[in-house]
Design an enzyme around this catalytic site. Structure first.
Site, PDB file in Angstrom:
ATOM      1  N   GLY A  31      43.017 -65.495 -72.132  1.00 24.04           N
ATOM      2  CA  GLY A  31      42.777 -64.165 -72.675  1.00 24.04           C
ATOM      3  C   GLY A  31      43.328 -63.072 -71.781  1.00 24.04           C
ATOM      4  O   GLY A  31      43.968 -62.119 -72.264  1.00 24.04           O
ATOM      5  N   ALA A  55      39.385 -71.855 -68.941  1.00 21.57           N
ATOM      6  CA  ALA A  55      40.739 -71.887 -69.507  1.00 21.57           C
ATOM      7  C   ALA A  55      40.909 -70.798 -70.562  1.00 21.57           C
ATOM      8  O   ALA A  55      41.946 -70.129 -70.619  1.00 21.57           O
ATOM      9  CB  ALA A  55      41.031 -73.259 -70.107  1.00 21.57           C
ATOM     10  N   ASP A  56      39.900 -70.607 -71.392  1.00 21.87           N
ATOM     11  CA  ASP A  56      39.971 -69.566 -72.423  1.00 21.87           C
ATOM     12  C   ASP A  56      40.062 -68.180 -71.803  1.00 21.87           C
ATOM     13  O   ASP A  56      40.841 -67.332 -72.258  1.00 21.87           O
ATOM     14  CB  ASP A  56      38.737 -69.638 -73.319  1.00 21.87           C
ATOM     15  CG  ASP A  56      38.703 -70.888 -74.168  1.00 21.87           C
ATOM     16  OD1 ASP A  56      38.935 -70.781 -75.379  1.00 21.87           O
ATOM     17  OD2 ASP A  56      38.441 -71.973 -73.623  1.00 21.87           O
ATOM     18  N   MET A  57      39.253 -67.940 -70.784  1.00 19.85           N
ATOM     19  CA  MET A  57      39.256 -66.619 -70.173  1.00 19.85           C
ATOM     20  C   MET A  57      40.566 -66.334 -69.457  1.00 19.85           C
ATOM     21  O   MET A  57      41.090 -65.208 -69.519  1.00 19.85           O
ATOM     22  CB  MET A  57      38.061 -66.481 -69.237  1.00 19.85           C
ATOM     23  CG  MET A  57      36.744 -66.406 -69.981  1.00 19.85           C
ATOM     24  SD  MET A  57      35.329 -66.037 -68.948  1.00 19.85           S
ATOM     25  CE  MET A  57      35.088 -67.594 -68.106  1.00 19.85           C
TER      26      MET A  57
END
Length: 403
Positions: free
Chosen positions: A179, A174-176
């Site tokens: 980003g 989810a973070d990637m």
């Protein structure tokens, strides 16, 4: 693995942009990495005393995550609990193009750095606000680590096998995704700013990019009124599509998402007549009889080594490939020749592999300018740019405002 040297003289297409990244962990660092790799000056604004917690992630005492996500960046260590530290950040914002933050919504305002005030001093500033659930809504103040997002978005419920628990990914997916999505949105806002002269605020949640990556889930549910089951390595939309064990203990991944590809697979496994079988004639038929399809294809693969299966599939133009672990991936001839992963000089281990800059631009490519910085490595350079002399820097250090 191809060794590559850092070259601080390189200029990418984003040279001239200054980005202040005061985020922690993955999403913000993934976003600013895309900008840094293509030439932007990215300043990591790290809170004292320890800086970005990403510095603690790694293997055998080596901060591999920091080294990978924070290459091409500079570090300013500052005490943001002190008003003098906040004032330094405000002064830096006055000359920046982008500010990225990932605090709980409202915290920036509590620090006296509300976007309206920052943009009054610098109308061209683009402010990227990253949070788990966004700046509005009933969950706006809810902590939003990626695992929660991967669970709530529907991803985990779709991932894994039907007789097992839902499966969250082992990496910060989810973070990637946030980003990468945020890097695109930042460049879109900068392009508009260059036309209008005005910056704006980007509300970037971890939730929404991952929902976007799930594709037509909402539309499918609205039409079918059914929640899709987990299908392991299979697919709800095409068959054959799975990973199959080989006779020598390896695995083949295969996807036949168009009719002609399925026909090629059946021909290779010695059953061309199956395309006339009403159970397998169309993609919808094959999906409905997925277990039978997998039994036929898997039975054929299980009698052959990985090399033999891939050779026969390759000769027939079938989209099949090996399932690699990281050690096998790094030894693949294509990965080596294209320099997908390169080795950079490293003070701790001599040489450290990391992903190359991507995508590849033909005329103005990105590159490796310098390694991930030590905490506060660029304090004097960055604050000197504000007109603070050596005595002023010493006074700030003595008061604990900077590291």
């Amino acid at each position: 693995m191809h060794p590559i040297a850092f070259d601080p003289t390189l200029r990418g297409p984003l040279a001239g942009l200054r980005v202040l990244d005061m985020t922690r962990l993955i999403a913000g660092n993934m976003l600013s990495l895309q900008l840094a790799d293509f030439g932007a000056e990215v300043v990591k604004v790290e809170a004292l005393p320890h800086g970005d917690p990403l510095r603690a992630w790694g293997s055998r005492g080596v901060p591999t995550y920091w080294k990978t996500y924070c290459r091409n960046k500079k570090s300013l260590s500052v005490n943001l609990r002190e008003q003098d530290g906040v004032d330094l950040l405000r002064r830096l914002c006055a000359g920046a193009d982008v500010l990225i933050e990932n605090m709980i919504p409202g915290r920036l305002e509590q620090m006296g750095l509300n976007p309206e005030a920052l943009m009054a001093e610098n109308p061209r500033l683009v402010i990227v606000r990253i949070s788990g659930f966004g700046q509005t809504g009933p969950y706006r103040e809810k902590p939003g680590f990626g695992t929660l997002i991967e669970a709530m978005s529907g991803f985990a419920a779709r991932n894994g096998f039907p007789d097992r628990e839902p499966l969250v990914p082992p990496m910060a997916l989810a973070d990637m995704m946030a980003g990468l999505s945020g890097a695109f949105a930042t460049l879109a806002a900068l392009r508009e700013r260059d036309a209008s002269g005005r910056g704006q605020v980007l509300d970037l949640s971890l939730l929404e990019p991952l929902v976007t990556a799930l594709g037509a889930e909402s539309a499918d549910y609205a039409v079918s009124k059914q929640v899709k089951p987990r299908v392991g390595n299979g697919s709800n939309t095409s068959a054959p599509r799975n990973v199959y064990p080989t006779a020598d203990g390896n695995w083949v991944a295969l996807s036949a998402s168009i009719q002609s590809m399925a026909e090629r697979v059946f021909a290779v496994v010695g059953c061309p007549e199956l395309v006339a079988d009403p159970r397998f004639a169309t993609n919808a038929d094959r999906v409905a009889h997925r277990e039978e399809v997998d039994s036929i294809v898997g039975g054929w693969v299980a009698q052959r080594t990985l090399d033999e299966a891939l050779r026969l599939f390759g000769e027939a133009g079938v989209t099949a490939g090996p399932v690699y672990d990281i050690a096998q991936f790094l030894q693949d001839e294509h990965v080596i020749e294209r320099e997908v992963v390169v080795e950079v000089p490293d003070a701790d281990v001599g040489g450290l592999p990391m992903q190359n800059v991507n995508p590849r631009l033909s005329r103005t490519p990105g590159g490796f300018r310098y390694p991930a910085p030590a905490l506060g490595q660029h304090n004097d350079e960055l604050l000197g740019g504000l007109g603070i002399n050596a005595d002023g820097l010493a006074a700030l250090r003595a008061r604990g405002v900077i590291g």
